[in-house]
Design a protein around this motif. Structure first.
Motif, PDB file in Angstrom:
ATOM      1  N   VAL A   1      13.781   7.414  -5.138  1.00  0.00           N
ATOM      2  CA  VAL A   1      12.701   8.270  -5.628  1.00  0.00           C
ATOM      3  C   VAL A   1      11.514   7.384  -6.022  1.00  0.00           C
ATOM      4  O   VAL A   1      11.682   6.309  -6.589  1.00  0.00           O
ATOM      5  CB  VAL A   1      13.175   9.083  -6.853  1.00  0.00           C
ATOM      6  CG1 VAL A   1      11.994   9.796  -7.512  1.00  0.00           C
ATOM      7  CG2 VAL A   1      14.242  10.086  -6.442  1.00  0.00           C
ATOM      8  N   GLY A   2      10.297   7.845  -5.676  1.00  0.00           N
ATOM      9  CA  GLY A   2       9.114   7.081  -6.060  1.00  0.00           C
ATOM     10  C   GLY A   2       8.175   6.854  -4.902  1.00  0.00           C
ATOM     11  O   GLY A   2       8.271   7.504  -3.843  1.00  0.00           O
ATOM     12  N   ASP A   3       7.260   5.921  -5.101  1.00  0.00           N
ATOM     13  CA  ASP A   3       6.249   5.625  -4.090  1.00  0.00           C
ATOM     14  C   ASP A   3       6.891   5.122  -2.794  1.00  0.00           C
ATOM     15  O   ASP A   3       7.844   4.330  -2.830  1.00  0.00           O
ATOM     16  CB  ASP A   3       5.278   4.562  -4.600  1.00  0.00           C
ATOM     17  CG  ASP A   3       4.375   5.086  -5.713  1.00  0.00           C
ATOM     18  OD1 ASP A   3       4.209   6.319  -5.800  1.00  0.00           O
ATOM     19  OD2 ASP A   3       3.847   4.269  -6.481  1.00  0.00           O
ATOM     20  N   ILE A   4       6.344   5.587  -1.679  1.00  0.00           N
ATOM     21  CA  ILE A   4       6.732   5.081  -0.362  1.00  0.00           C
ATOM     22  C   ILE A   4       5.615   4.153   0.100  1.00  0.00           C
ATOM     23  O   ILE A   4       4.446   4.558   0.164  1.00  0.00           O
ATOM     24  CB  ILE A   4       6.922   6.225   0.642  1.00  0.00           C
ATOM     25  CG1 ILE A   4       8.021   7.180   0.155  1.00  0.00           C
ATOM     26  CG2 ILE A   4       7.275   5.677   2.025  1.00  0.00           C
ATOM     27  CD1 ILE A   4       8.168   8.428   1.012  1.00  0.00           C
ATOM     28  N   THR A   5       5.952   2.924   0.383  1.00  0.00           N
ATOM     29  CA  THR A   5       4.953   1.924   0.751  1.00  0.00           C
ATOM     30  C   THR A   5       4.946   1.671   2.254  1.00  0.00           C
ATOM     31  O   THR A   5       5.859   2.089   2.981  1.00  0.00           O
ATOM     32  CB  THR A   5       5.225   0.599   0.026  1.00  0.00           C
ATOM     33  OG1 THR A   5       6.478   0.066   0.500  1.00  0.00           O
ATOM     34  CG2 THR A   5       5.277   0.790  -1.485  1.00  0.00           C
TER      35      THR A   5
ATOM     36  N   GLN B   1       5.607  -1.114   3.507  1.00  0.00           N
ATOM     37  CA  GLN B   1       6.800  -1.903   3.786  1.00  0.00           C
ATOM     38  C   GLN B   1       7.984  -0.994   4.077  1.00  0.00           C
ATOM     39  O   GLN B   1       8.785  -1.278   4.975  1.00  0.00           O
ATOM     40  CB  GLN B   1       7.130  -2.830   2.610  1.00  0.00           C
ATOM     41  CG  GLN B   1       8.435  -3.602   2.815  1.00  0.00           C
ATOM     42  CD  GLN B   1       8.381  -5.009   2.285  1.00  0.00           C
ATOM     43  OE1 GLN B   1       7.340  -5.501   1.892  1.00  0.00           O
ATOM     44  NE2 GLN B   1       9.524  -5.660   2.282  1.00  0.00           N
ATOM     45  N   ASP B   2       8.107   0.114   3.332  1.00  0.00           N
ATOM     46  CA  ASP B   2       9.192   1.065   3.587  1.00  0.00           C
ATOM     47  C   ASP B   2       9.077   1.656   4.991  1.00  0.00           C
ATOM     48  O   ASP B   2      10.062   1.742   5.728  1.00  0.00           O
ATOM     49  CB  ASP B   2       9.153   2.198   2.554  1.00  0.00           C
ATOM     50  CG  ASP B   2       9.422   1.726   1.144  1.00  0.00           C
ATOM     51  OD1 ASP B   2      10.229   0.789   0.978  1.00  0.00           O
ATOM     52  OD2 ASP B   2       8.814   2.283   0.212  1.00  0.00           O
ATOM     53  N   VAL B   3       7.867   2.065   5.362  1.00  0.00           N
ATOM     54  CA  VAL B   3       7.660   2.697   6.671  1.00  0.00           C
ATOM     55  C   VAL B   3       7.945   1.710   7.793  1.00  0.00           C
ATOM     56  O   VAL B   3       8.632   2.033   8.769  1.00  0.00           O
ATOM     57  CB  VAL B   3       6.222   3.240   6.782  1.00  0.00           C
ATOM     58  CG1 VAL B   3       5.952   3.762   8.192  1.00  0.00           C
ATOM     59  CG2 VAL B   3       5.992   4.345   5.763  1.00  0.00           C
ATOM     60  N   LEU B   4       7.432   0.491   7.651  1.00  0.00           N
ATOM     61  CA  LEU B   4       7.633  -0.515   8.698  1.00  0.00           C
ATOM     62  C   LEU B   4       9.075  -0.994   8.754  1.00  0.00           C
ATOM     63  O   LEU B   4       9.553  -1.424   9.807  1.00  0.00           O
ATOM     64  CB  LEU B   4       6.684  -1.690   8.466  1.00  0.00           C
ATOM     65  CG  LEU B   4       5.195  -1.361   8.636  1.00  0.00           C
ATOM     66  CD1 LEU B   4       4.332  -2.514   8.128  1.00  0.00           C
ATOM     67  CD2 LEU B   4       4.869  -1.053  10.086  1.00  0.00           C
TER      68      LEU B   4
ATOM     69  N   ARG C   1       0.837  -1.201   0.000  1.00  0.00           N
ATOM     70  CA  ARG C   1       0.000   0.000   0.000  1.00  0.00           C
ATOM     71  C   ARG C   1       0.872   1.251   0.000  1.00  0.00           C
ATOM     72  O   ARG C   1       1.774   1.411   0.815  1.00  0.00           O
ATOM     73  CB  ARG C   1      -0.916  -0.011   1.230  1.00  0.00           C
ATOM     74  CG  ARG C   1      -1.861   1.190   1.291  1.00  0.00           C
ATOM     75  CD  ARG C   1      -3.054   0.896   2.179  1.00  0.00           C
ATOM     76  NE  ARG C   1      -2.674   0.683   3.553  1.00  0.00           N
ATOM     77  CZ  ARG C   1      -2.584   1.661   4.464  1.00  0.00           C
ATOM     78  NH1 ARG C   1      -2.826   2.898   4.116  1.00  0.00           N
ATOM     79  NH2 ARG C   1      -2.263   1.371   5.699  1.00  0.00           N
ATOM     80  N   VAL C   2       0.576   2.179  -0.926  1.00  0.00           N
ATOM     81  CA  VAL C   2       1.350   3.413  -1.073  1.00  0.00           C
ATOM     82  C   VAL C   2       0.843   4.445  -0.080  1.00  0.00           C
ATOM     83  O   VAL C   2      -0.359   4.715   0.002  1.00  0.00           O
ATOM     84  CB  VAL C   2       1.243   3.944  -2.511  1.00  0.00           C
ATOM     85  CG1 VAL C   2       1.972   5.291  -2.639  1.00  0.00           C
ATOM     86  CG2 VAL C   2       1.833   2.937  -3.493  1.00  0.00           C
TER      87      VAL C   2
END
Length: 440
Positions: free
Chosen positions: A341-345, A347-350, A295-296
C-alpha cells in the motif's frame, strides 16, 4: 655421489606425488542462479564469498545465468546491466552460464569486454557479427586439480531461448541434451566435471539420468529452491535456488585419484547473513542513485500480495488505456512479486515490466484468441497467459502430480455468457506475446 643424491631426491619426489595423488582433496564452489539484477543483495553476497575464501583460498564462484533483468537501476544504466557486471567482478565470479534473459537487451557484446569472468555456453553458435566472446567449456585449475565446466542455455520450441526473437538475430542454438553428449571425452580429462545449466530443474534431472559422467549440475531457469536433502540423481548432485538471491549454494566436491568421491551442498541464506561488504554497499548506492526511479506515478490503496495480482493489474491497464475488448499478458511478463500500500513509483513500474515491451493493438477473432492461449500455454497452467475483458476457465488434469497439466481452456463473457468465436475483437497485448505467437 652427486648421481646418488639426485636419484634419492627423485625417489622422494615420486613418493610425495604418489601420496598426494591418493589423498582426498576438496574443491569448494559458491553457486548462484537467476540473480535477476538484485543488486541490493550483493553486500551480503560479497561478504559470504569473502568468508568462504578465507577458509578456502581457491574458491570458485559460478552463476547459472539470468544475471540481469528485473531491476531498473541495473537494466536502465547507461550500458544496460553494467552494474551487475561490475558487482560480479568485485565479488570475484569466475564464470557464468548464459541465461535466456542475458539476451533481453542488445548490450551483451560490450558487457563482455568489461567482465572479469568467462561466459560459458556450448549450445550457442553466434555469427562473427554478433560480437559475442563465449567458450563452450573451460577447465579451472584448483591447486593442481582440473575442474571442467560445460555451459548450456535453455532453448524453446522455436529454437531459441525465451527472449524476443529480435534479440538473437545472427545467433543459432542447439538442443542442450544433444550438445552435452559431445563432451564425455572432455570429462575424462578432468578430475571433476560440472554442467553450468540454465535449462530448468526437470531437464537437469534428465541430463543426470542420461549423462552419469557429470559430477555436478549447477542449475537455473525454473527458480526451484532445493535443499541439503536433495538426493543424488543417478549419482549426480543437482543444485538450484529461487530467483533474486534469497540463497546461495556452497558446494564441496571431494576428489581422490582423479575421481569425485564425495558431494555436498549447503544452502546459505543471503538476506540474514550478518555481515556486509562496505565496498559493495557503496557501489550499490551509486548504481541506485537515479531520481527518475523515485518519481511517484500512482497510489495503491490496497496491497498487491502476489505476482498474479500484478499480472491482472497490467491486463486491466492494457484493457482501459488501449480501449480494447480483451487484453492478454504472458505470465512471465510481470517480474514484481508484490506491491505494498502506498505510492507507486517509476521504479515499481519498471520493475514490473523490465523488458522494454510495447503495447500492441490487434484485431483477432475469438477462435484466434483461444488458439493463442492454447499455443502459448504449451499445455501448462503456469504458462497460461492472463486475460482481462473475458473470463478464462482452465481445467487441469487431476492425476498430474503438480496440478499443472491443462486439459481445457474455455472463455466466457464477463456476464457468464458463451464466448463468440466468430466475432472479431480489439485485443491489446505486449510486443513479446505478439512475437512469440507470430501475430500481426
Amino acid at each position: 655421489m652427486i648421481k646418488r643424491v639426485f636419484i634419492l631426491w627423485i625417489n622422494i619426489l615420486l613418493a610425495v606425488c604418489t601420496v598426494n595423488g591418493q589423498k582426498e582433496r576438496e574443491v569448494h564452489i559458491l553457486a548462484t542462479n537467476d540473480m535477476h539484477a538484485n543488486i541490493d543483495a550483493f553486500p551480503q553476497l560479497a561478504a559470504i564469498a569473502d568468508s568462504l575464501r578465507e577458509r578456502y583460498p581457491s574458491l570458485l564462484i559460478f552463476s547459472a545465468g539470468d544475471n540481469r533483468t528485473g531491476n531498473p537501476a541495473n537494466d536502465m544504466f547507461r550500458i544496460s546491466s553494467y552494474p551487475m557486471v561490475a558487482l560480479m567482478n568485485e565479488v570475484g565470479f569466475d564464470a557464468t552460464a548464459l541465461g535466456n534473459h542475458e539476451f533481453d537487451v542488445n548490450s551483451l557484446p560490450p558487457l563482455m569486454r568489461y567482465s572479469g569472468f568467462s561466459y560459458i555456453c556450448a549450445n550457442i553458435f553466434p555469427s562473427k557479427e554478433a560480437g559475442l566472446h563465449i567458450v563452450p567449456t573451460k577447465v579451472f585449475d584448483v591447486d593442481g586439480l582440473k575442474v571442467g565446466v560445460i555451459g548450456v542455455v535453455q532453448v524453446n520450441a522455436q529454437g531459441r531461448p525465451d527472449t524476443h526473437p529480435d534479440n538473437v538475430k545472427g545467433i543459432s542454438f542447439a538442443l542442450p541434451k544433444n550438445i552435452v553428449a559431445q563432451y564425455e571425452e572432455f570429462s575424462r580429462q578432468c578430475d571433476a566435471t560440472i554442467l553450468l545449466s540454465h535449462i530448468g530443474y526437470q531437464d537437469d534431472i534428465e541430463m543426470a539420468e542420461t549423462y552419469p559422467w557429470l559430477d555436478l549440475i549447477i542449475g537455473g531457469h525454473t527458480h526451484t529452491q532445493l535443499t541439503e536433502d536433495e538426493p543424488l540423481h543417478n549419482g549426480v548432485l543437482i543444485t538450484q535456488n529461487k530467483n533474486k538471491l534469497p540463497k546461495v549454494t556452497h558446494i564441496t566436491l571431494t576428489i581422490k585419484k582423479g575421481k569425485v568421491v564425495g558431494k555436498k551442498a549447503e544452502y546459505i541464506d543471503v538476506k540474514s547473513f550478518p555481515v556486509k561488504s562496505r565496498m559493495v554497499e557503496v557501489m550499490v548506492e551509486y548504481f541506485g542513485n537515479n531520481p527518475m526511479f523515485k518519481r511517484v506515478v500512482g497510489y495503491a490503496e490496497t496491497p498487491f500480495k502476489t505476482k498474479d495480482e500484478l499480472n491482472y493489474l497490467m491486463c486491466e491497464a492494457f484493457l482501459h488505456e488501449g480501449q480494447a475488448d480483451i487484453s492478454i499478458v504472458n505470465n512471465g511478463g510481470v517480474r514484481l512479486d508484490s506491491l505494498a500500500v502506498g505510492d507507486i513509483t517509476m521504479q515499481d513500474v519498471l520493475s514490473m515490466d523490465p523488458f522494454y515491451n510495447e503495447a500492441v493493438e490487434m484485431h483477432l477473432t475469438g477462435e484466434e484468441i483461444i488458439n493463442i492461449l492454447t499455443t502459448y500455454s504449451r499445455g501448462s497452467l503456469y504458462h497460461l497467459p492472463r486475460v482481462a475483458g473475458v473470463i478464462c476457465e482452465a481445467t487441469v488434469d487431476q492425476n498430474d502430480e503438480y496440478k499443472d497439466r491443462l486439459k481445457s481452456i474455455v472463455l466466457k463473457t464477463l456476464d457468464g455468457q458463451e464466448f463468440d468465436i466468430h466475432k472479431t475483437y480489439k485485443v491489446v497485448t505486449n510486443s513479446y506475446m505478439q512475437s512469440a505467437c507470430k501475430l500481426r
